[in-house]
Design an enzyme around this catalytic site. Sequence first.
Site, PDB file in Angstrom:
ATOM      1  N   GLN B  82      16.175 -20.076  -5.777  1.00 46.15           N
ATOM      2  CA  GLN B  82      17.177 -19.344  -4.952  1.00 46.15           C
ATOM      3  C   GLN B  82      17.925 -20.269  -4.124  1.00 46.15           C
ATOM      4  O   GLN B  82      18.718 -19.749  -3.159  1.00 46.15           O
ATOM      5  CB  GLN B  82      16.774 -18.345  -4.105  1.00 46.15           C
ATOM      6  CG  GLN B  82      16.035 -17.081  -5.172  1.00 46.15           C
ATOM      7  CD  GLN B  82      15.376 -15.947  -4.607  1.00 46.15           C
ATOM      8  OE1 GLN B  82      15.234 -16.026  -3.461  1.00 46.15           O
ATOM      9  NE2 GLN B  82      14.826 -15.008  -5.351  1.00 46.15           N
ATOM     10  N   HIS B 149      13.823 -16.455  -1.121  1.00 49.48           N
ATOM     11  CA  HIS B 149      14.306 -15.771   0.285  1.00 49.48           C
ATOM     12  C   HIS B 149      14.893 -16.436   1.371  1.00 49.48           C
ATOM     13  O   HIS B 149      14.390 -16.502   2.469  1.00 49.48           O
ATOM     14  CB  HIS B 149      13.031 -14.922   0.685  1.00 49.48           C
ATOM     15  CG  HIS B 149      12.532 -14.008  -0.367  1.00 49.48           C
ATOM     16  ND1 HIS B 149      11.564 -12.887  -0.201  1.00 49.48           N
ATOM     17  CD2 HIS B 149      12.877 -13.727  -1.853  1.00 49.48           C
ATOM     18  CE1 HIS B 149      11.253 -12.576  -1.319  1.00 49.48           C
ATOM     19  NE2 HIS B 149      11.926 -12.644  -2.184  1.00 49.48           N
ATOM     20  N   GLU B 241      18.232  -2.679   0.233  1.00 52.05           N
ATOM     21  CA  GLU B 241      18.796  -1.834   1.207  1.00 52.05           C
ATOM     22  C   GLU B 241      20.210  -2.081   1.741  1.00 52.05           C
ATOM     23  O   GLU B 241      20.482  -3.467   1.987  1.00 52.05           O
ATOM     24  CB  GLU B 241      17.738  -1.944   2.284  1.00 52.05           C
ATOM     25  CG  GLU B 241      16.289  -1.435   2.171  1.00 52.05           C
ATOM     26  CD  GLU B 241      15.500  -1.684   3.479  1.00 52.05           C
ATOM     27  OE1 GLU B 241      15.741  -2.234   4.458  1.00 52.05           O
ATOM     28  OE2 GLU B 241      14.436  -1.117   3.367  1.00 52.05           O
ATOM     29  N   TYR B 251      13.516  -3.391  11.027  1.00 49.61           N
ATOM     30  CA  TYR B 251      13.892  -2.741  10.008  1.00 49.61           C
ATOM     31  C   TYR B 251      12.687  -2.739   9.122  1.00 49.61           C
ATOM     32  O   TYR B 251      12.822  -2.377   7.933  1.00 49.61           O
ATOM     33  CB  TYR B 251      15.135  -3.346   9.697  1.00 49.61           C
ATOM     34  CG  TYR B 251      16.397  -3.044  10.305  1.00 49.61           C
ATOM     35  CD1 TYR B 251      17.031  -1.874  10.258  1.00 49.61           C
ATOM     36  CD2 TYR B 251      16.346  -3.658  11.820  1.00 49.61           C
ATOM     37  CE1 TYR B 251      17.904  -1.430  11.147  1.00 49.61           C
ATOM     38  CE2 TYR B 251      17.356  -3.349  12.361  1.00 49.61           C
ATOM     39  CZ  TYR B 251      18.152  -1.978  12.128  1.00 49.61           C
ATOM     40  OH  TYR B 251      18.988  -1.495  13.091  1.00 49.61           O
ATOM     41  N   TYR B 262       5.823  -6.947  -7.403  1.00 50.01           N
ATOM     42  CA  TYR B 262       6.157  -7.214  -8.647  1.00 50.01           C
ATOM     43  C   TYR B 262       4.901  -7.174  -9.634  1.00 50.01           C
ATOM     44  O   TYR B 262       4.932  -6.960 -10.870  1.00 50.01           O
ATOM     45  CB  TYR B 262       6.950  -8.480  -9.023  1.00 50.01           C
ATOM     46  CG  TYR B 262       8.223  -8.524  -8.535  1.00 50.01           C
ATOM     47  CD1 TYR B 262       9.274  -8.097  -9.490  1.00 50.01           C
ATOM     48  CD2 TYR B 262       8.510  -8.910  -7.225  1.00 50.01           C
ATOM     49  CE1 TYR B 262      10.399  -8.272  -8.745  1.00 50.01           C
ATOM     50  CE2 TYR B 262       9.764  -8.822  -6.747  1.00 50.01           C
ATOM     51  CZ  TYR B 262      10.728  -8.353  -7.755  1.00 50.01           C
ATOM     52  OH  TYR B 262      11.921  -8.320  -7.253  1.00 50.01           O
TER      53      TYR B 262
END
Lengths: 375, 375
Positions: B82, B149, B241, B251, B262
């Site tokens: 990513q 991430h 979200e 949060y 997963y």
Amino acid sequence: MLIGAGAPVVWAAQTDAPAPAKSSNIKVSAFASGLENPWGMQFLPDGRLLVTERPGRLRYIAKDGRLSAPIAGVPDVAAVNQGGLLDVLLAPDFEKTGTIYLSYGEPREDGTNSTAVARAKLVADGDTGRLEDLKVIFRQEPSADSGHHFGSRLVWGKDGTLFITTGDRNKLRPEAQNPANTVGKIVRINADGSIPADNPKLPGWAPEVWSIGHRSVQGAAIRPDNGKLYTLEHGPRGGDELNHPEAGKNYGWPIITYGKEYIGGSIGEGTAKEGLEQPVYYWVPSIAVSNLAFYDGDLFPEWKGNALVGGLAGTRVERLVLNGDDVVAAEVLLEDQGKRIRDVRQGPDGAIWLLADDTGEVLRVTPAEAAPKPE
Amino acid sequence: MLIGAGAPVVWAAQTDAPAPAKSSNIKVSAFASGLENPWGMQFLPDGRLLVTERPGRLRYIAKDGRLSAPIAGVPDVAAVNQGGLLDVLLAPDFEKTGTIYLSYGEPREDGTNSTAVARAKLVADGDTGRLEDLKVIFRQEPSADSGHHFGSRLVWGKDGTLFITTGDRNKLRPEAQNPANTVGKIVRINADGSIPADNPKLPGWAPEVWSIGHRSVQGAAIRPDNGKLYTLEHGPRGGDELNHPEAGKNYGWPIITYGKEYIGGSIGEGTAKEGLEQPVYYWVPSIAVSNLAFYDGDLFPEWKGNALVGGLAGTRVERLVLNGDDVVAAEVLLEDQGKRIRDVRQGPDGAIWLLADDTGEVLRVTPAEAAPKPE
């Protein structure tokens, strides 16, 4: 605290593309087929189903999915366009009395029709049954020469009163704002057709009217966590609504709507106006909402409290997660099936049971992994 | 008032199946193609686009859709999984200074990497350009040996501060709750990298931290009607979200989440806990949310104020209608295109512009009827 390079991987890494990501892992099976425009269903204490067909038939469906011959004694219906035999509901004392309620488009001698509700005693007759002592306990007034917007779901309030949802018959659109009649209203009566003492009965309101300003309400269910009525209302081109109709309130049709005329052009005065209630949730474009169920079974434990909304043209069940009257999550289910969903119920087995208007099926939805069969 | 039989039909009758019911009437065209994993884009004052490609390239896209050669001087990136070159943002004074901001996975000498933000001057160089005076103004600490991430969107607050969204790097999951570092946080700095005087700076909080408890935040936009930050956060298997991160708040990740591991099994302590904020909206299962835009253009007048949410695995743009922080309607758009949507922006032409991660395209969405071409 610092976790440096080489720390052990204790979680499976996310990729951007978990599969399957588009839909919950569910299975749909056809429990029964061969129905013509099925509209409403109820689960009987003996494990059978009772299903209406809009052309004017009521049948048992056995536990093996076989359809019975039509039950005798069903009233004549105006089976034109959206009209016909519509919803079915068991009396709270059904096991003792055999009493059921039917909603339908009732033909009048002058060629008009209107939504009516009758109750009757369902009596066994071989492999099928017959209705006895049929009595009409509600007639929408005025009637109209129309094949549209009959409503009409039947649901018991927590206090044993009967909610009947109606429609504006399309031709009588302005009457949805006239509280003196039952066109485009939520109606609340007692089980025998009499008027509950605590109905709103505001000045100028017909005594059976609970709320006004509705277009065509085909869905109704009592929400378990607050005991309140929630309804689904067909919008015009856009503007299907989930409402939480409260006593004495005005839900705005046709003054406000999120929809548009089919022939083009806007309706009314916009989407909001003081004194008129807003929907809890709405759909633009329309999915053509039908009935809804609040799920509280064990087969889908994560769906407890969710609203399951049927869509006809939208060929789906939409799962809405509610926090109070705030929709905090939504998921479209079964759209790939391409079937017009007319009724959504939770079965005694915890499965989700659907009526498919176009294919004439009773569908049963369970988790894909494993699920007990209905007894 | 009674409207009897034979009253004139003044409204087109509704059928249950208006067509097309499933989606708004929109058109998608490929404005440009040939990109490799495009991640972020910006519209330049001269009508060109500036687009990042995750492997580490920044390009102009001309008004005819042609890609320029890569712009020189882009920092080295950790183009693993990513990671890579991620978002791009123009300085408010770009027209005068040529300053842009880039977010990216920055490789470290010890083999780890972390999210970093640099600013530089973009200088024309023939048909392409080069970056000069590049300076790193933010480095997430600690770094990790991870390809996951990174966050990381860049957006200007109304007051000219810079919001940077980060992620938990997956391996550093518990650090999302540690306010002393920038793992799994929303970060707020000034345009020069210094700390705003009015940041929360709660006891134990790093001075650049705005809010804590985030997993991987790939979307960020300022909502026009209230000037506040809204973000999109990737959940694990379920639990994407939409958040409205406020200063000094938590949060919840990984203490509370609507997602699951997963590899199976639950995460944390459930979905809610006192002192931890709930999302405005969430998706179960995940659609793999990317970026969002609040629409305020004229091409889709009925969509003004709506949030347009990109989905990667969910291959869609989801249109959310908000009333305050209450989602009152939602529509899934473009799912049939089957493209992984990485970025969603409103163009100066009022069209909706998308980056498709998998097909390497820049897509332009307009009403199906007619739409002006971009100049």
